[in-house]
Write an enzyme that holds these catalytic residues in place. Sequence first.
Site, mmCIF file in Angstrom:
data_model
loop_
_atom_site.group_PDB
_atom_site.id
_atom_site.type_symbol
_atom_site.label_atom_id
_atom_site.label_comp_id
_atom_site.label_asym_id
_atom_site.label_seq_id
_atom_site.Cartn_x
_atom_site.Cartn_y
_atom_site.Cartn_z
ATOM 1 N N LYS A 80 40.066 29.525 44.393
ATOM 2 C CA LYS A 80 38.657 29.581 44.534
ATOM 3 C C LYS A 80 38.196 28.089 44.792
ATOM 4 O O LYS A 80 38.768 27.393 44.055
ATOM 5 C CB LYS A 80 37.808 30.177 43.492
ATOM 6 N N SER A 155 31.235 36.230 41.913
ATOM 7 C CA SER A 155 31.266 35.240 42.932
ATOM 8 C C SER A 155 32.618 34.853 43.497
ATOM 9 O O SER A 155 32.704 34.159 44.448
ATOM 10 C CB SER A 155 30.533 33.851 42.257
ATOM 11 N N SER A 179 32.651 37.313 37.412
ATOM 12 C CA SER A 179 33.238 36.841 38.627
ATOM 13 C C SER A 179 34.562 37.019 39.188
ATOM 14 O O SER A 179 34.978 36.879 40.344
ATOM 15 C CB SER A 179 32.806 35.463 39.196
HETATM 16 N N1 GLN Z 1 27.222 37.260 38.971
HETATM 17 C C1 GLN Z 1 26.986 36.472 37.729
HETATM 18 C C2 GLN Z 1 26.365 35.384 38.109
HETATM 19 O O1 GLN Z 1 25.505 35.323 39.115
HETATM 20 C C3 GLN Z 1 28.488 35.999 37.108
HETATM 21 C C4 GLN Z 1 29.007 34.879 38.004
HETATM 22 C C5 GLN Z 1 30.264 34.327 37.322
HETATM 23 O O2 GLN Z 1 31.134 34.891 36.645
HETATM 24 N N2 GLN Z 1 30.641 33.227 37.804
HETATM 25 O O3 GLN Z 1 25.783 34.361 37.442
#
Ligand code: GLN
Length: 483
Positions: A80, A155, A179
């Site tokens: 990532k 994400s 994520s």
């Molecule tokens: N979707 C969650 C957020 O927007 C988690 C994101 C993540 O785990 N990086 O914060």
Amino acid sequence: MSDDFHLKKITELNQLLISKQISSVELLQYFLKRIEKYDSKINSFISIDQDRALKIAKNADKRIHNNDLNLLTGIPYMVKDNISTKHFPTTAGSKILDGFKSNYDATVVQKLNQEGAVLIGKGNLDEFAMGSSTENSAFGPTKNPWNLNYVPGGSSGGPAAAVSAGFCVFSLGSDTGGSIRQPASLCGITGFKPSYGSVSRYGLIAFGSSLDQIGPFTRFSEDSEIIYDVIAGKDRLDSTTKEISKNKSKVNLKNLTIGLPKEYFSDYLDDHVKSNIMELVEFLSKQGTNVQEVSLPYTDYALAVYYILAPSEASSNLSRYDGVKYGFSDHNVDSMWERIESSRSNGFGLEVKRRIMLGTYSLSSGYYDEYYGKAEMTRQLIKKELNSVFDKVDILVTPTSPTTAFKIGEKISDPMAMYSSDIMTIPANIAGIPGISIPVKNSNGLPVGAQLVGPYFKDNNLLNIANEIQKLTDWHLNAVEFD
Ligand code: GLN
């Protein structure tokens, strides 16, 4: 020999490499061809370096020839793009890091490279890992390989889509509130978030430092365990890490007790997701697993707690992007203050700005006790409740996401609907405990994931349970077919 190399386990690929049925260069070329053919539609990569990957693969072939290899030698992967790499730009999916290149590799990348794994490139993500759909990337959205009109989750949408589409054998993502697990679920693959402190965060661009963890995406949980064993362990560059135990006990599904927390099976869960999760539960029950309903009433506060703590930590972490130290800088202004203001205004996207404002507000002296302080206290209650449930059950089984993948654009203008995607994954980050998403049966052509959550630092046990399930079922073998 079938040449569906993207559907093979790491141990199988390793055997093919050892027996010289394929070389590491050929394996890499196989994946590069798939990327060339299909990634223009999916947009899972932000950057790729074919020449460099070929050099590493050639080196891996030398190691194989000299019998100096590990399980990951010659195996292609992606990370990532919020994980720092010396040889690629690191963008975090943001315009504000435009032109930034880290001068070191993250510990996890260093460890994988030492094994001889072949880094192909960097994966797309929601800007600074904030989002659940990968629509918040400055590099355009990633599409779900199962249906290009749908989001891959987020994400870590790029790394999840890349494994799902067969562009690499495995990838690394980061998980602050879900994520890794949520996109794994929406893309029909396995995604593992290790215990907080088991994998070094050194080189991971910080979002919510008390919640962030790096972990693998794979097709098989067996492969996740191989990668976890390489990347986990104490790192003197991340003081929150500690040594993991190498003792692995065998798992017998018959001696297992699983808990189904009733709060996770309530109204907001889609019926078809629920029924596919229940098929897994019935399967386990047939194996002799003891199934118990449990209750975790503090779960209802987890989303609110997360959306105070994560933005608070983010607002502090992101203050370093001032248009001076890293990447993008607006030179068309006169004073230093104008430069900072303009670089941040133009460099950050809308969601990141929303988080910075939320976090700054929660941490401000007038509201600290009411928001941040209260959220910290509630965090302890959630943690305690989750830890004590493991006196009664070995693991929890829940859906990973309340829905299957949603359409691109469907939730982007409704932050509350988007935030709710992580309602099932956030509690494990709050408590720092491990969680894994594994595929169960698809629903209307879209994948569904089951989440297994286990006690703190019992990561290998959780991975073994997932592996036992995959040995006896074939849901995880259901793969995307193009053309
Ligand atoms: N979707 C969650 C957020 O927007 C988690 C994101 C993540 O785990 N990086 O914060």
